[in-house]
Design a protein around this motif. Structure first.
Motif, PDB file in Angstrom:
ATOM      1  N   THR A 234       0.833  -1.205   0.000  1.00 27.95           N
ATOM      2  CA  THR A 234       0.000   0.000   0.000  1.00 27.95           C
ATOM      3  C   THR A 234       0.869   1.257   0.000  1.00 27.95           C
ATOM      4  O   THR A 234       0.535   2.258  -0.651  1.00 27.95           O
ATOM      5  N   ALA A 235       1.982   1.214   0.733  1.00 24.35           N
ATOM      6  CA  ALA A 235       2.868   2.378   0.813  1.00 24.35           C
ATOM      7  C   ALA A 235       3.427   2.737  -0.558  1.00 24.35           C
ATOM      8  O   ALA A 235       3.571   3.932  -0.887  1.00 24.35           O
ATOM      9  N   TYR A 236       3.727   1.746  -1.395  1.00 23.58           N
ATOM     10  CA  TYR A 236       4.250   2.040  -2.720  1.00 23.58           C
ATOM     11  C   TYR A 236       3.144   2.366  -3.725  1.00 23.58           C
ATOM     12  O   TYR A 236       3.429   2.891  -4.789  1.00 23.58           O
ATOM     13  N   ILE A 253       1.695   0.364  14.409  1.00 20.64           N
ATOM     14  CA  ILE A 253       1.175   1.297  13.420  1.00 20.64           C
ATOM     15  C   ILE A 253       2.355   1.852  12.648  1.00 20.64           C
ATOM     16  O   ILE A 253       3.327   2.335  13.243  1.00 20.64           O
ATOM     17  N   GLY A 254       2.266   1.798  11.323  1.00 22.65           N
ATOM     18  CA  GLY A 254       3.338   2.298  10.467  1.00 22.65           C
ATOM     19  C   GLY A 254       2.893   3.534   9.711  1.00 22.65           C
ATOM     20  O   GLY A 254       1.904   3.498   8.977  1.00 22.65           O
ATOM     21  N   PHE A 255       3.628   4.640   9.867  1.00 21.59           N
ATOM     22  CA  PHE A 255       3.375   5.884   9.137  1.00 21.59           C
ATOM     23  C   PHE A 255       4.405   5.977   8.023  1.00 21.59           C
ATOM     24  O   PHE A 255       5.606   6.102   8.295  1.00 21.59           O
ATOM     25  N   TYR A 256       3.949   5.905   6.762  1.00 19.65           N
ATOM     26  CA  TYR A 256       4.872   5.839   5.642  1.00 19.65           C
ATOM     27  C   TYR A 256       4.765   7.111   4.804  1.00 19.65           C
ATOM     28  O   TYR A 256       3.717   7.735   4.700  1.00 19.65           O
ATOM     29  N   THR A 257       5.900   7.469   4.210  1.00 23.08           N
ATOM     30  CA  THR A 257       5.950   8.616   3.307  1.00 23.08           C
ATOM     31  C   THR A 257       7.105   8.397   2.346  1.00 23.08           C
ATOM     32  O   THR A 257       7.904   7.450   2.503  1.00 23.08           O
ATOM     33  N   TYR A 258       7.205   9.261   1.360  1.00 14.18           N
ATOM     34  CA  TYR A 258       8.231   9.124   0.338  1.00 14.18           C
ATOM     35  C   TYR A 258       9.512   9.833   0.782  1.00 14.18           C
ATOM     36  O   TYR A 258       9.498  10.666   1.689  1.00 14.18           O
ATOM     37  N   ILE A 259      10.622   9.472   0.145  1.00 15.15           N
ATOM     38  CA  ILE A 259      11.902  10.148   0.350  1.00 15.15           C
ATOM     39  C   ILE A 259      12.214  10.892  -0.943  1.00 15.15           C
ATOM     40  O   ILE A 259      12.338  10.276  -2.009  1.00 15.15           O
ATOM     41  N   TRP A 264      12.571   5.146  -2.620  1.00 17.17           N
ATOM     42  CA  TRP A 264      12.296   4.331  -1.436  1.00 17.17           C
ATOM     43  C   TRP A 264      11.144   4.919  -0.631  1.00 17.17           C
ATOM     44  O   TRP A 264      10.720   6.049  -0.843  1.00 17.17           O
ATOM     45  N   LYS A 265      10.682   4.136   0.340  1.00 18.28           N
ATOM     46  CA  LYS A 265       9.698   4.578   1.311  1.00 18.28           C
ATOM     47  C   LYS A 265      10.298   4.465   2.708  1.00 18.28           C
ATOM     48  O   LYS A 265      10.941   3.457   3.033  1.00 18.28           O
TER      49      LYS A 265
END
Length: 694
Positions: A234-236, A253-259, A264-265
């Motif tokens: 889902t993050a990608y 709980i994982g909070f994901y964002t772009y670099i 990468w995430k």
């Protein structure tokens, strides 16, 4: 239950309900707001640290690009580049540097060995002008490394051709060290960086990085990694967000964002129970605060209730004394305060004073009402008699109006029927007018056709006369031709006789030439000349005989043709006789037709004039019918108005009759009320006498 207990109890219940409601709402709202705030904080923290990672890695790529695009590197001369890059390695913390040529061969600075790397993604990307960082496992010794690849341009302008790639090999835990160094606001929080294929390239657990841990591919062997694999997928697929997942039996709980500038995430992972504990702590604080405020409010409500109930108790005691005692209205309440309770006592004293004055006035007015009631009863009897008379008259008028309404309705129905019949008559007149117009048009067309036929017959009569003359001339000429042909036939017979005679002469000449030839032969030499003449005569006789036969054949053919022409001429003469007879008959019949068509033309004109007169009369009838229709419609409208007025009068009379009945009932009711009023006044006097007002 006494008011001194009821008021504090009600206040306490209301305050308790409000407090519980406020507690529930505040707890729910604070929990939601706190969760949203914590979520926003986690997002902000993850994004800020992604910027830090991007900035640090970008700075290293910038440093490497600076070395890669110096003049010595653009020369792609390995003999010069190797000694140039040896002192650069410790300055940029590189384990090794390599120069990659377009054919894919990489020359190592530290060992000088050549390695084929042209098939690797980060090398191909660098040759396309991209700067890449890739965490890889060495194929020879399974050592993990962080590879930096930057392009080498032919000129100083980056739009020029790429002639090679500078490859830098750094510690494989470089990204993990950056991740561990990132600050976290939660005790259980840590960061991880995931590559595009789902493998961990930065984590506080370095063994996962060494083993190239990839939940997306390993979920098939370990189903417990399903939630973690779904979060990475889902993050990608999304730019940023959060997801719950379970890892090693712990809810996280994982909070994901772009670099930025990297594919990468970065994921900021915290334990779900720590977030719940933060929310629970705030919720418990709010609840204890609410309970404390509720207890204080109940105590305040008790004292407020006591202060309110005491003056009210005094008012109740005074009213009890008035109600259960002798009705003494001279008592008053002593006022001790200037608040609403004091106002209540003040206005209560004023009310008692007004009631006392009211009782005095009632006593005075009751005596007056007694006399008035008697007069009212007498007047109401007279009013009842008058109303009965009015009712009788209204009923009489009502019956007459009903009769009039029936007559108007019947007249209206009759006029409607008349209007319908006039409308039908108007339609018939319309149809008649249309049919007469069509008949007139047809008769005019017929007259025109009759005239045209008459003209044609006149022309045909002249043509028939011409045809008769031509037939006479043709028949006479044909008779002359027949006579000439018969004359030719007779002459042909004479020619045949002449031809027969010529054949006889030719035959005799031939015999004569034969005899002459015989005599010439007898004469010898002296008869040779005569023999020649005899021979020529013989030839002439043969030729004449031959020509005579030919002429005889031709004359016979001419004779046969003339016979055929004679027969055909006789047939034609017979046909001409029949044609001449038929032409005379046609001329006579055409003359008869012409006379008949002239008579028909005269009659058609008379019919056309009659149809025109009928059409004019039909127009007059149509206009008269239209005027009758409009007049009948006007009569119907007036009849409808009359019917409406009659209905309104009938309705008004009904209402008057109903009103008269109601007035009659009301008068009787007023009589009854007058009697009751007299009794009530007597009873009122008794009751008022019970109060003490002086």
């Amino acid at each position: 239950m006494r008011l001194s207990i009821k008021i504090p109890l009600y206040f306490g219940i209301i305050i308790a309900v409000i407090a519980v409601g406020i507690t529930i709402v505040s707890t729910t709202t604070s929990s939601r707001i706190l969760r949203e705030t914590l979520m926003d904080t986690m997002y902000a923290e993850a994004y800020a640290n992604s910027e830090i990672v991007s900035e640090r890695l970008g700075r290293q790529l910038d440093t490497l690009s600076e070395f890669a695009n110096r003049a010595v590197m653009r020369s792609m001369d390995w003999e010069q580049i190797q000694p140039y890059l040896v002192p650069v390695m410790p300055r940029i913390d590189a384990l090794d540097l390599a120069l990659v040529f377009p054919n894919g061969n990489a020359f190592s600075v530290s060992s000088g060995s050549i390695i084929e790397v042209g098939d690797r993604d980060y090398i191909r990307s660098a040759f396309r002008g991209e700067r890449r960082i890739q965490v890889v496992v060495n194929r020879r010794n399974d050592v993990i490394s962080t590879m930096f690849a930057v392009p080498i341009y032919q000129g100083e302008d980056h739009n020029s051709n790429i002639v090679g790639v500078l490859l830098c090999n750094k510690d494989g835990m470089l990204i993990s060290d950056m991740v561990v160094a990132l600050n976290t606001s939660m005790n259980t929080g840590h960061y991880l960086i995931v590559d595009v294929d789902g493998s961990f390239i930065g984590h506080q657990n370095r063994n996962m990085v060494r083993e190239q841990f990839n939940p997306v591919t390993q979920v098939l062997q370990d189903p417990s990694l399903r939630t973690l694999a779904d979060m990475i997928t889902t993050a990608y697929r999304e730019r940023e967000g959060y997801a719950n997942y379970i890892f090693n039996g712990e809810q996280r709980i994982g909070f994901y964002t772009y670099i930025a500038d990297f594919p990468w995430k970065i994921i900021y992972s915290i334990a779900a129970k720590e977030l719940d504990n933060e929310i629970k702590m705030i919720r418990d604080s709010v609840m204890w605060m609410a309970f404390g405020l509720l207890f204080i409010a109940l105590i305040i409500a008790f004292f407020i209730g006591r202060s309110i109930s005491k003056p009210i108790h005094n008012v109740a005691e005074t009213l009890k004394d008035i109600a259960e005692g002798e009705g003494d209205l001279t008592h008053t309440i002593v006022i001790h305060s200037k608040d609403e309770i004091g106002d209540l006592a003040k206005y209560f004293n004023e009310t008692l004073d007004k009631i006392k004055n009211l009782v005095i006035n009632i006593r005075a007015e009751a005596n007056s009402l007694t006399a008035t009631g008697s007069d009212l009863a007498s007047n109401m009897n007279q009013t009842a008699a008058a109303v009965n008379e009015i009712t009788s008259n209204i009923q009489s008028v009502k019956s007459r109006i009903i009769s009039q309404s029936a007559s108007v309705t019947e007249t209206h129905a009759t006029m409607e029927q008349v209007t319908v019949n006039i409308g039908k008559l108007n339609d018939h007149v319309e149809n008649q007018s249309s049919n007469i117009a069509q008949a007139s048009s047809a008769i005019e067309q017929m007259v025109a056709n009759t005239r045209s036929v008459t003209d044609t017959l006149v022309k045909n009569a002249a043509n028939v006369k011409t045809l008769m003359g031509a037939s006479e001339v043709g028949r006479a000429g044909l008779n002359e031709v027949a006579e000439d042909i018969q004359e030719i036939s007779r002459e042909s017979e004479g020619l045949l006789e002449i031809n027969t005679m010529m054949e006889s002469i030719a035959s005799q000449t031939n015999l004569l030439s034969m005899n002459a030839a015989i005599e010439a032969a007898h004469a010898g030499e002296a008869g040779k000349g005569f023999a020649v003449v005899a021979n020529e005569i013989r030839k002439l006789a043969e030729s004449s005989g031959q020509q005579s036969k030919t002429i005889s054949i031709i004359l016979k053919k001419i004779k046969e043709s003339i016979d055929k022409i004679t027969i055909a001429t006789n047939n034609v003469l017979n046909k001409f006789e029949a044609i001449d007879s038929n032409v005379r008959i046609v001329a006579q019949q055409q003359e008869n037709i012409r006379h008949a068509m002239e008579e028909q033309d005269t009659g058609s004109k008379q019919i056309l004039e009659g149809v025109g007169n009928i059409n004019v009369i039909t127009g007059h009838v149509k206009r008269s019918s239209q005027e009758m229709l409009e007049g009948s419609e006007e009569v119907i409208r007036e009849s409808e108005n009359l019917e409406k007025i009659t209905l309104e009068i009938t309705s008004g009379m009904n209402e008057m009759a109903t009103g008269a009945d109601e007035i009659n009932v009301a008068v009787h009711h007023v009589n009854e009320i007058t009697v009751k009023n007299r009794e009530n006044i007597d009873h009122l006097m008794k009751e008022v006498s019970r109060f003490k007002v002086d």
